[in-house]
Motif scaffolding. Sequence first.
Motif, PDB file in Angstrom:
ATOM      1  N   ILE A 356       5.148 -22.260   9.478  1.00  0.00           N
ATOM      2  CA  ILE A 356       6.461 -21.612   9.552  1.00  0.00           C
ATOM      3  C   ILE A 356       6.547 -20.739  10.807  1.00  0.00           C
ATOM      4  N   TYR A 357       5.450 -20.073  11.132  1.00  0.00           N
ATOM      5  CA  TYR A 357       5.388 -19.200  12.303  1.00  0.00           C
ATOM      6  C   TYR A 357       5.766 -19.970  13.567  1.00  0.00           C
ATOM      7  N   GLN A 358       5.341 -21.220  13.642  1.00  0.00           N
ATOM      8  CA  GLN A 358       5.647 -22.062  14.790  1.00  0.00           C
ATOM      9  C   GLN A 358       7.154 -22.199  14.985  1.00  0.00           C
ATOM     10  N   LEU A 359       7.901 -22.225  13.876  1.00  0.00           N
ATOM     11  CA  LEU A 359       9.334 -22.498  13.940  1.00  0.00           C
ATOM     12  C   LEU A 359      10.139 -21.345  14.528  1.00  0.00           C
ATOM     13  N   MET A 360       9.559 -20.149  14.575  1.00  0.00           N
ATOM     14  CA  MET A 360      10.308 -19.003  15.089  1.00  0.00           C
ATOM     15  C   MET A 360      10.192 -18.852  16.602  1.00  0.00           C
ATOM     16  N   LEU A 361       9.311 -19.646  17.223  1.00  0.00           N
ATOM     17  CA  LEU A 361       9.103 -19.513  18.658  1.00  0.00           C
ATOM     18  C   LEU A 361      10.151 -20.318  19.421  1.00  0.00           C
ATOM     19  N   ASP A 362      10.639 -19.756  20.511  1.00  0.00           N
ATOM     20  CA  ASP A 362      11.692 -20.395  21.295  1.00  0.00           C
ATOM     21  C   ASP A 362      11.148 -21.421  22.271  1.00  0.00           C
ATOM     22  N   ALA A 363       9.893 -21.242  22.728  1.00  0.00           N
ATOM     23  CA  ALA A 363       9.313 -22.179  23.679  1.00  0.00           C
ATOM     24  C   ALA A 363       9.066 -23.519  22.992  1.00  0.00           C
ATOM     25  N   ASP A 364       8.742 -24.526  23.792  1.00  0.00           N
ATOM     26  CA  ASP A 364       8.458 -25.853  23.247  1.00  0.00           C
ATOM     27  C   ASP A 364       7.034 -25.841  22.700  1.00  0.00           C
ATOM     28  N   VAL A 365       6.903 -25.512  21.418  1.00  0.00           N
ATOM     29  CA  VAL A 365       5.602 -25.354  20.789  1.00  0.00           C
ATOM     30  C   VAL A 365       5.351 -26.527  19.856  1.00  0.00           C
ATOM     31  N   MET A 366       4.256 -27.249  20.102  1.00  0.00           N
ATOM     32  CA  MET A 366       3.955 -28.426  19.301  1.00  0.00           C
ATOM     33  C   MET A 366       3.248 -28.072  18.005  1.00  0.00           C
ATOM     34  N   ASN A 367       2.429 -27.028  18.029  1.00  0.00           N
ATOM     35  CA  ASN A 367       1.613 -26.734  16.852  1.00  0.00           C
ATOM     36  C   ASN A 367       1.097 -25.309  16.946  1.00  0.00           C
ATOM     37  N   VAL A 368       0.975 -24.656  15.821  1.00  0.00           N
ATOM     38  CA  VAL A 368       0.359 -23.330  15.745  1.00  0.00           C
ATOM     39  C   VAL A 368      -0.571 -23.327  14.548  1.00  0.00           C
ATOM     40  N   THR A 369      -1.795 -22.877  14.739  1.00  0.00           N
ATOM     41  CA  THR A 369      -2.746 -22.770  13.639  1.00  0.00           C
ATOM     42  C   THR A 369      -3.353 -21.380  13.645  1.00  0.00           C
ATOM     43  N   PHE A 370      -3.427 -20.785  12.461  1.00  0.00           N
ATOM     44  CA  PHE A 370      -4.099 -19.495  12.315  1.00  0.00           C
ATOM     45  C   PHE A 370      -5.544 -19.770  11.934  1.00  0.00           C
ATOM     46  N   LEU A 371      -6.480 -19.321  12.785  1.00  0.00           N
ATOM     47  CA  LEU A 371      -7.904 -19.485  12.505  1.00  0.00           C
ATOM     48  C   LEU A 371      -8.320 -18.356  11.566  1.00  0.00           C
ATOM     49  N   LEU A 372      -8.334 -18.662  10.285  1.00  0.00           N
ATOM     50  CA  LEU A 372      -8.546 -17.638   9.270  1.00  0.00           C
ATOM     51  C   LEU A 372      -9.858 -16.898   9.476  1.00  0.00           C
ATOM     52  N   SER A 373     -10.923 -17.650   9.762  1.00  0.00           N
ATOM     53  CA  SER A 373     -12.237 -17.023   9.906  1.00  0.00           C
ATOM     54  C   SER A 373     -12.291 -16.070  11.091  1.00  0.00           C
ATOM     55  N   ALA A 374     -11.554 -16.401  12.167  1.00  0.00           N
ATOM     56  CA  ALA A 374     -11.622 -15.599  13.387  1.00  0.00           C
ATOM     57  C   ALA A 374     -10.461 -14.625  13.523  1.00  0.00           C
ATOM     58  N   ASN A 375      -9.488 -14.681  12.595  1.00  0.00           N
ATOM     59  CA  ASN A 375      -8.296 -13.838  12.692  1.00  0.00           C
ATOM     60  C   ASN A 375      -7.635 -14.005  14.061  1.00  0.00           C
ATOM     61  N   ALA A 376      -7.483 -15.253  14.485  1.00  0.00           N
ATOM     62  CA  ALA A 376      -6.904 -15.560  15.789  1.00  0.00           C
ATOM     63  C   ALA A 376      -5.935 -16.731  15.634  1.00  0.00           C
ATOM     64  N   ASP A 377      -5.068 -16.893  16.641  1.00  0.00           N
ATOM     65  CA  ASP A 377      -4.102 -17.987  16.647  1.00  0.00           C
ATOM     66  C   ASP A 377      -4.451 -18.977  17.746  1.00  0.00           C
ATOM     67  N   VAL A 378      -4.195 -20.251  17.486  1.00  0.00           N
ATOM     68  CA  VAL A 378      -4.298 -21.277  18.521  1.00  0.00           C
ATOM     69  C   VAL A 378      -2.989 -22.063  18.486  1.00  0.00           C
ATOM     70  N   ALA A 379      -2.405 -22.279  19.664  1.00  0.00           N
ATOM     71  CA  ALA A 379      -1.097 -22.922  19.731  1.00  0.00           C
ATOM     72  C   ALA A 379      -1.037 -23.886  20.908  1.00  0.00           C
ATOM     73  N   GLU A 380      -0.193 -24.902  20.760  1.00  0.00           N
ATOM     74  CA  GLU A 380       0.078 -25.847  21.850  1.00  0.00           C
ATOM     75  C   GLU A 380       1.458 -25.532  22.429  1.00  0.00           C
ATOM     76  N   PHE A 381       1.503 -25.159  23.699  1.00  0.00           N
ATOM     77  CA  PHE A 381       2.759 -24.891  24.388  1.00  0.00           C
ATOM     78  C   PHE A 381       3.018 -25.954  25.450  1.00  0.00           C
ATOM     79  N   ILE A 382       4.281 -26.325  25.632  1.00  0.00           N
ATOM     80  CA  ILE A 382       4.672 -27.222  26.722  1.00  0.00           C
ATOM     81  C   ILE A 382       5.512 -26.419  27.711  1.00  0.00           C
ATOM     82  N   PRO A 383       4.992 -26.148  28.918  1.00  0.00           N
ATOM     83  CA  PRO A 383       5.719 -25.321  29.888  1.00  0.00           C
ATOM     84  C   PRO A 383       7.007 -25.999  30.356  1.00  0.00           C
ATOM     85  N   LYS A 384       8.040 -25.189  30.525  1.00  0.00           N
ATOM     86  CA  LYS A 384       9.297 -25.681  31.072  1.00  0.00           C
ATOM     87  C   LYS A 384       9.242 -25.632  32.602  1.00  0.00           C
ATOM     88  N   PRO A 385      10.077 -26.432  33.280  1.00  0.00           N
ATOM     89  CA  PRO A 385      10.086 -26.412  34.748  1.00  0.00           C
ATOM     90  C   PRO A 385      10.285 -24.995  35.297  1.00  0.00           C
TER      91      PRO A 385
END
Length: 446
Positions: A356-385
């Motif tokens: 759901i967190y992924q859906l609130m981002l305005d950039a072109d985001v393919m995926n967001v995962t919360f790394l529970l063990s590390a308390n960190a986020d990993v996301a795929e962004f596609i840069p705009k021109p």
Amino acid sequence: MKIIISGAYAIGTYLARLLSRNQEEITVIDDDEERLARIGTDYDLLTLCGSASSVKTLREANAGDADLFIAVTPDDNANINSCVLAHALHARKTVAKIDDSEYMEPDIRQFYKELGVDELIYPEMLAARDIINGLRMSWVRQRWDVHNGALVMLGIKLRESCEILNRPLKELCGPDDPYHVVAIKRKDETIIPGGNDELKCYDLAYFMTTKQYIPYIRKIVGKEHYVDVKNVMIMGGGATAVRAVQTMPEYMNTKIFEVDPDRCDELNQLLNDQALVINADPRDMGVLTDEGIYNTQAFVSLTGNAETNILACLAAKRMGVRKTVAMVESMGYASMAESLDIGTIINKKAIAASRIYQLMLDADVMNVTFLLSANADVAEFIPKPDSKVTRKAVKDLGLPQGMTIGGLVRDGEGMLVSGNTQIQAGDDVVVFCHNVNMKKIEKFFN
């Protein structure tokens, strides 16, 4: 961004915590004042007591001005109904949590989309995907694929057999090396490492690499003696277990232990010989021995009780099972399970909240995962021109502390990122961050 969350239950509460880090304007609707009181004292947000299926309540919450309306109560019908109403009031995007796989069929998803439900979130399906990813590689705590494996992230617990301990990462992860270490969990500390950081025994290290170098990673971390998973035991025959078995690779043989005889009959009908269903309590060590625990490579505990799942996995480890997976819904228990070295931890609310967190981002985001063990986020962004991230080499971008770029996919080919890498518009860029506002990161890609 104005966000309305319907349901102050587990997912809604966790999501509020996740979103409050970004200082968004959040309103939580629930018909129980006690639940609202608990969530209201913990986070910076507004609460409204009432039913999200009421137009009056939605208007009071200003649903018509909402950028994102999220319905995560335990009632599927209420979630869908409130999303339809919020859409009619002109909420920009709506998301409903559901607990029935029927909703995920393409034609039915499209039907509800036309009614105004933009996204359907099925936690059991998301959890099953993470379980299968964990079982595919017995020596890995967590695996995350980008573009069908063009890039691969591996979360690995390091032991004494690891040959790259106690050396600065700048000696190990140069521009020509086939992997980067992008995050380290050390006891209660999460580290986004620099060149002078070192890997220590018992660290949970996150490696970014490409598919062809997975065997090399396995060798240098000393995991070649781990056998691949072929036989799996699952404790608990709930919805998550069913979804996991239905997506299990054909070469894996699965046994499900379920104490309720009626549920066993249902499982046999649902799974159609995809697993052997056993009416027994696997907490009985004699049952496990009789059913071949010593020839089993993976034990997955998916009951509704976190303590049972943790203890069952501990017992399986003591009986020689290398790979254990525990479903742990309590965040407090999740931390404890990690400290006990349980193995892979599955938390459905964290998985659903990440989606759901992924859906609130305005950039072109393919995926967001919360790394529970590390308390960190990993996301795929596609840069705009002409976005900021495309104007300079990575070393000159001034990335915020706690953020690192692990790799990118360009024209279908995975590439690791060094300081001299020049990111291009349209690349699929993998970002790791800890205690960094995702909106701040997003500005580099817009």
